[in-house]
Scaffold this motif. Sequence first.
Motif, mmCIF file in Angstrom:
data_model
loop_
_atom_site.group_PDB
_atom_site.id
_atom_site.type_symbol
_atom_site.label_atom_id
_atom_site.label_comp_id
_atom_site.label_asym_id
_atom_site.label_seq_id
_atom_site.Cartn_x
_atom_site.Cartn_y
_atom_site.Cartn_z
ATOM 1 N N HIS A 1 -48.610 -1.311 -23.305
ATOM 2 C CA HIS A 1 -49.498 -2.123 -24.142
ATOM 3 C C HIS A 1 -50.089 -1.296 -25.280
ATOM 4 N N CYS A 2 -49.222 -0.926 -26.217
ATOM 5 C CA CYS A 2 -49.699 -0.166 -27.375
ATOM 6 C C CYS A 2 -50.676 -0.971 -28.214
ATOM 7 N N SER A 3 -50.630 -2.303 -28.116
ATOM 8 C CA SER A 3 -51.531 -3.148 -28.902
ATOM 9 C C SER A 3 -52.262 -4.182 -28.054
ATOM 10 N N THR A 4 -52.163 -4.083 -26.715
ATOM 11 C CA THR A 4 -52.742 -5.030 -25.746
ATOM 12 C C THR A 4 -52.137 -6.424 -25.847
ATOM 13 N N ASP B 1 -62.940 -6.230 -18.421
ATOM 14 C CA ASP B 1 -62.329 -6.082 -17.096
ATOM 15 C C ASP B 1 -60.836 -6.384 -17.147
ATOM 16 N N LEU B 2 -60.440 -7.332 -18.000
ATOM 17 C CA LEU B 2 -59.023 -7.681 -18.132
ATOM 18 C C LEU B 2 -58.212 -6.500 -18.654
ATOM 19 N N GLN C 1 -55.283 -4.416 -16.725
ATOM 20 C CA GLN C 1 -53.954 -4.304 -17.312
ATOM 21 C C GLN C 1 -53.447 -2.867 -17.288
ATOM 22 N N LYS C 2 -54.343 -1.905 -17.450
ATOM 23 C CA LYS C 2 -53.933 -0.501 -17.351
ATOM 24 C C LYS C 2 -53.482 -0.168 -15.933
ATOM 25 N N LEU C 3 -54.177 -0.706 -14.944
ATOM 26 C CA LEU C 3 -53.765 -0.490 -13.553
ATOM 27 C C LEU C 3 -52.401 -1.120 -13.299
ATOM 28 N N TRP C 4 -52.201 -2.330 -13.832
ATOM 29 C CA TRP C 4 -50.909 -3.004 -13.673
ATOM 30 C C TRP C 4 -49.797 -2.191 -14.333
ATOM 31 N N GLY D 1 -52.766 -14.420 -13.983
ATOM 32 C CA GLY D 1 -53.723 -14.766 -12.938
ATOM 33 C C GLY D 1 -55.125 -14.258 -13.194
ATOM 34 N N MET D 2 -55.385 -13.709 -14.379
ATOM 35 C CA MET D 2 -56.693 -13.146 -14.693
ATOM 36 C C MET D 2 -57.439 -14.047 -15.673
#
Length: 739
Positions: free
Chosen positions: A314-317, A413-414, A418-421, A586-587
């Motif tokens: 996710h270089c740009s989310t 939080d999202l 996403q970093k954890l994912w 799902g978030m």
Amino acid sequence: MAPFRSVSDSMPPSTTPEVIENDLQPFFVLHKASFRRKDRAPTAQAKLCKRSKLSSSSPESVKQLEGSVTKECDHHLFQQPQIEAFDIVWAKIECTIKDVLRDLNTSVFHDIQQWVLECFNATKLLGEPTISEATRSFPVLNNTPGKLFTALVSTRNIEYVDDILTFEELGNFLKSHGSHVAMLSSLEFSLKNGIAGCLKALLREFLGGAIDSADISILASWYREQVNYNKPLVLIINDLERCCGSVLTDFILMLSEWVVKVPIIFIFGVATTVDIPRNILSSHVLERLCPSRFMLGTPAERMDAIVEAVLVKHCSTFSISHKVAVFLRNYFINQDGTVTSIIRALKVACLLHFSMEPLSLVHGRMLAEDQKEGKSALSPETMLKYIDELPLYARNQMVDHQTKKNMAEGLSDLVAKQKLWSTAVLCLYEAGKYSKVRLLDLFCEALCQDLYLSRVSDCHVGGEKDRGLSSTNDPCQQYSVMQSGGFIGQIVRKVRDLPTGALYQLIESWEKITADISEIHEKLETLQSSVICEDGKSPRKSSKDIYKRSASKISINIDKDARMLNSQAISFLDCIVRNFLRPIEGMPFHEIFCFKNVEKLQLVLIGDPRRRIQVDLLEFHKILKCSCCSKSGNALLPSRHDSSIVYSLAQEHGDLINIHDWFQSFRSIVLQHKNKRKQKAKQSPSPKKRKVMNGSADQNESSIQARFCRAVTELQITGLVRMPSKRRRDFAQRVAFGL
């Protein structure tokens, strides 16, 4: 809109009929202006009526009118920030893609550069021509013909569209290292251009400017200059398969004779196999070549690198949903594996996301601030500041300050989840390299919300939510991830069978991936400490030291210890899959960053041109938004374009359309406004005027027939109507039905 003009009216006077007949240009469905004068200045009575209507309005209606005007203006201004946000995000994605593709080819480019220097040094051994030989306009005569060093670069692409950028990067790389580089397309080596065209293109590339003379001695004189000498001459031809064999044969034979004066080094792009020169060139030409082989990355490898940098890290989310990811994977496969097609599809998805989601402005603003300050601005306070700066149209979707505050916290939080994912997916992909699992396939599976819910519900009975990484008597089958199918299950089962050395290397790779993610790195440290204790080492030693010394620690229970180590690795994978592999769909608030409308994307990329033409002909007023047609509803007005009127009338027929009835219906609609004007002036005209009217009536009748024929021809060109056949001359056939 201005009245419709015919082709002859808009034709320049110098255009000949032959040019007009052969000049096929696309036509557009236009809307003709009404013959009523609506642009005239309002009268005093109309102004008074309008002013009295406004004065008699209630305060509530006035406020509602002002609110609608303000909302419309704010929505108009809102489109520009959306475009700017898209430009910021896509510029980041495009820059990342270019860097990834450049890094993939760096090692191969260095090998080619080293080979070019070796070939250049070898050509010097042939000897340098003397001053008298160098100034002659013919090659140096030797007993043995010279050989041309040739590099066959295998691109392994079916379509050469991806190779254009690759060879441009290669040319720039060689130029930066001091080589003279010329790039010729395979179209230059055609029978139409011949050997003279090839020489002219070669001279233009090396010397620059417009050169009309096909004389290679000009290149030899240019190369003998002090500035250009002692540098390799490299000629890149991006697609060998598309070259004409006879032209390329003459070109190679000529350059081999001039190899002493002009030591050109060939680089050929080969898409299929490196043996393709044998199919194109004759044996005596192949003897003049000294080939070497180089291999570029496969399209699948390039695709995985792009997915990792853009969609996983996710270089740009910006992200996509599971259905969009599956569609892009199938689109990539159906487009013969061209990376260019998938980049274009990704750009369209990004553009659709920003055009359809108003709150996506937060996305662009966050990335712009991140690039300006050089740090991650993901705190709830920063998110709240971005939300407050949104236009009114976007802020109206949030009710109050508490809603905006909750949204800011949810967005922060999202991004963290996403970093954890992403880290969990990268750990699985690192393990999947041992079973040759592609990242694109794993990425699609990791985005599936249904699979995630099934994994959560299928946890084994009696197991805790976070069971830790302790040893058990049944090392592997106790974990629910072992029972899952798909690519994740394939990866886990491969980890179970990995040898000890490969498993230690895998743990080292996991350590690098999870270095900045404390939540997952803690789980990995637990695994490392357990592995170190099993090996009898201190917990502070690194896994690299264990791998170096593990060969000397052979014992009777080595098989049992190896199974236990594999079990601990599977436990780590099971932990990250259950706790961190949660898809973005799902978030909460995922709509701001995630594009999900796969139907819209499919319509843009694949499209349905015939349906699009039908919709434009039948519902053109929704695009033009003209007042006359929007008020009339489905009624046919003469102000509509002839093609739209004719096609709307065709909907009243079945498979076959009676041309006479079709024309009479069209004629009645076109003459509506003329009949109304005749009813207003029923006074009998003078004899002179009667003759003029009779002549104009004949002229109007023929012009109506010409307009009808042109409209039907346009429908035939677009594939909606088939013209009459010899058997049924009075009927046309409909080809497209319904929408």
